[in-house]
Structures are given as structure tokens and as C-alpha cells.
Design a protein around this motif. Structure first.
Motif, mmCIF file in Angstrom:
data_model
loop_
_atom_site.group_PDB
_atom_site.id
_atom_site.type_symbol
_atom_site.label_atom_id
_atom_site.label_comp_id
_atom_site.label_asym_id
_atom_site.label_seq_id
_atom_site.Cartn_x
_atom_site.Cartn_y
_atom_site.Cartn_z
ATOM 1 N N THR A 173 0.821 -1.200 0.000
ATOM 2 C CA THR A 173 0.000 0.000 0.000
ATOM 3 C C THR A 173 0.858 1.254 0.000
ATOM 4 O O THR A 173 1.944 1.290 0.567
ATOM 5 C CB THR A 173 -0.932 0.014 1.221
ATOM 6 O OG1 THR A 173 -1.695 1.217 1.194
ATOM 7 C CG2 THR A 173 -0.143 -0.056 2.524
ATOM 8 N N ARG A 214 0.013 3.805 1.472
ATOM 9 C CA ARG A 214 -0.479 4.567 2.600
ATOM 10 C C ARG A 214 0.617 5.203 3.432
ATOM 11 O O ARG A 214 0.489 6.339 3.884
ATOM 12 C CB ARG A 214 -1.351 3.675 3.494
ATOM 13 C CG ARG A 214 -2.087 4.425 4.577
ATOM 14 C CD ARG A 214 -2.875 3.451 5.447
ATOM 15 N NE ARG A 214 -3.758 2.609 4.663
ATOM 16 C CZ ARG A 214 -4.981 2.965 4.279
ATOM 17 N NH1 ARG A 214 -5.464 4.133 4.618
ATOM 18 N NH2 ARG A 214 -5.735 2.135 3.580
ATOM 19 N N THR A 240 -6.139 7.014 -1.771
ATOM 20 C CA THR A 240 -5.680 5.902 -0.947
ATOM 21 C C THR A 240 -6.415 4.614 -1.286
ATOM 22 O O THR A 240 -5.812 3.533 -1.321
ATOM 23 C CB THR A 240 -5.870 6.255 0.537
ATOM 24 O OG1 THR A 240 -5.164 7.459 0.825
ATOM 25 C CG2 THR A 240 -5.342 5.147 1.416
ATOM 26 N N ASN A 291 -4.885 3.196 -4.255
ATOM 27 C CA ASN A 291 -3.426 3.061 -4.187
ATOM 28 C C ASN A 291 -2.742 3.813 -5.325
ATOM 29 O O ASN A 291 -1.800 3.316 -5.965
ATOM 30 C CB ASN A 291 -3.027 1.592 -4.221
ATOM 31 C CG ASN A 291 -1.952 1.263 -3.201
ATOM 32 O OD1 ASN A 291 -1.752 1.985 -2.237
ATOM 33 N ND2 ASN A 291 -1.248 0.180 -3.444
#
Length: 127
Positions: free
Chosen positions: A27, A29, A73, A76
């Protein structure tokens, strides 16, 4: 993290393009993500950066007010919306990600700080 950059192309001056950088394998993130560009015969330079939190954003002076970096997010993906393009924006654009925890985007603008790079997408702006 594997990065796939897309969205480049040929556009007339004043036009727009939207670049996308999609991550796989991990990810996005917790990573700062940047867009960089390299014109023929020149060194790679920072265009825009967004911090891991999304709360910090940096633009190089020449693109302020014309380019917008954003992150999705859920998908991704990080985008670079480029408006009012100029011939001097012509370059290969690269996205990169780094496990950088700084809160200030101005602290994560060096290419040396980024570990993962996409393959580049060519943007050509005709006059």
C-alpha cells in the motif's frame, strides 16, 4: 513496491494532462510520493511531492498554480493534474515512493530520498 506511471502524451501548449502512479505489492499509505521530471540532456528534478499523511504538499515554483498532486488511498494511486501546460514542461515524468515520515513536504524533495521508481511517462507539449 512496484510503481506504474501512465497518462503522458502529446498536447498543445495550454492543454492538460493527468498523470497517474499506481502502486502494487504494498500500500501507498505509509509512503511519501513524488513526481519528478527529466528533460533531454538535463538532470532529474522534483516537480511535486505529497507526504505519507497527505497533509504536506510541495510544488516546484515553475508549476505552482498549474499542477496539482493528489492521492487516492483507496485505489493506491497518486495523480498529477497538469493544466496550462507549456513547452518547457516537456520531459519524461517519473513517480517515486519513499518510506519517509516527515510531516513537511519540503523535507522530502530530494531524489536521493526515494527508494522506488516507476518507469517514466513522456509528456510532450508543442508550441
Amino acid at each position: 513496491v512496484q510503481l506504474q506511471a501512465s497518462g503522458g502524451g502529446l498536447v498543445q501548449a495550454g492543454g492538460s494532462l493527468r498523470l497517474s502512479c499506481e502502486a502494487s505489492g504494498r500500500t501507498f499509505r505509509n509512503y511519501a510520493v513524488g513526481w519528478f521530471r527529466q528533460a533531454p540532456g538535463k538532470e532529474r528534478k522534483t516537480v511535486a511531492v505529497i507526504t505519507w499523511s497527505g497533509g504536506g504538499i510541495y510544488y516546484t515554483d515553475s508549476v505552482k498554480g498549474r499542477f496539482t498532486i493528489s492521492r487516492d488511498t483507496a485505489k493506491n494511486t497518486v495523480h498529477l493534474q497538469m493544466n496550462s501546460l507549456k513547452p518547457e514542461d516537456t520531459a519524461v515524468y517519473y513517480c517515486a515512493a519513499g518510506s519517509l515520515k516527515q510531516w513537511e513536504a519540503s523535507e522530502v524533495t530530494s531524489t536521493d530520498q526515494y527508494d522506488y521508481w516507476g518507469q517514466g511517462t513522456l509528456v510532450t507539449v508543442s508550441s
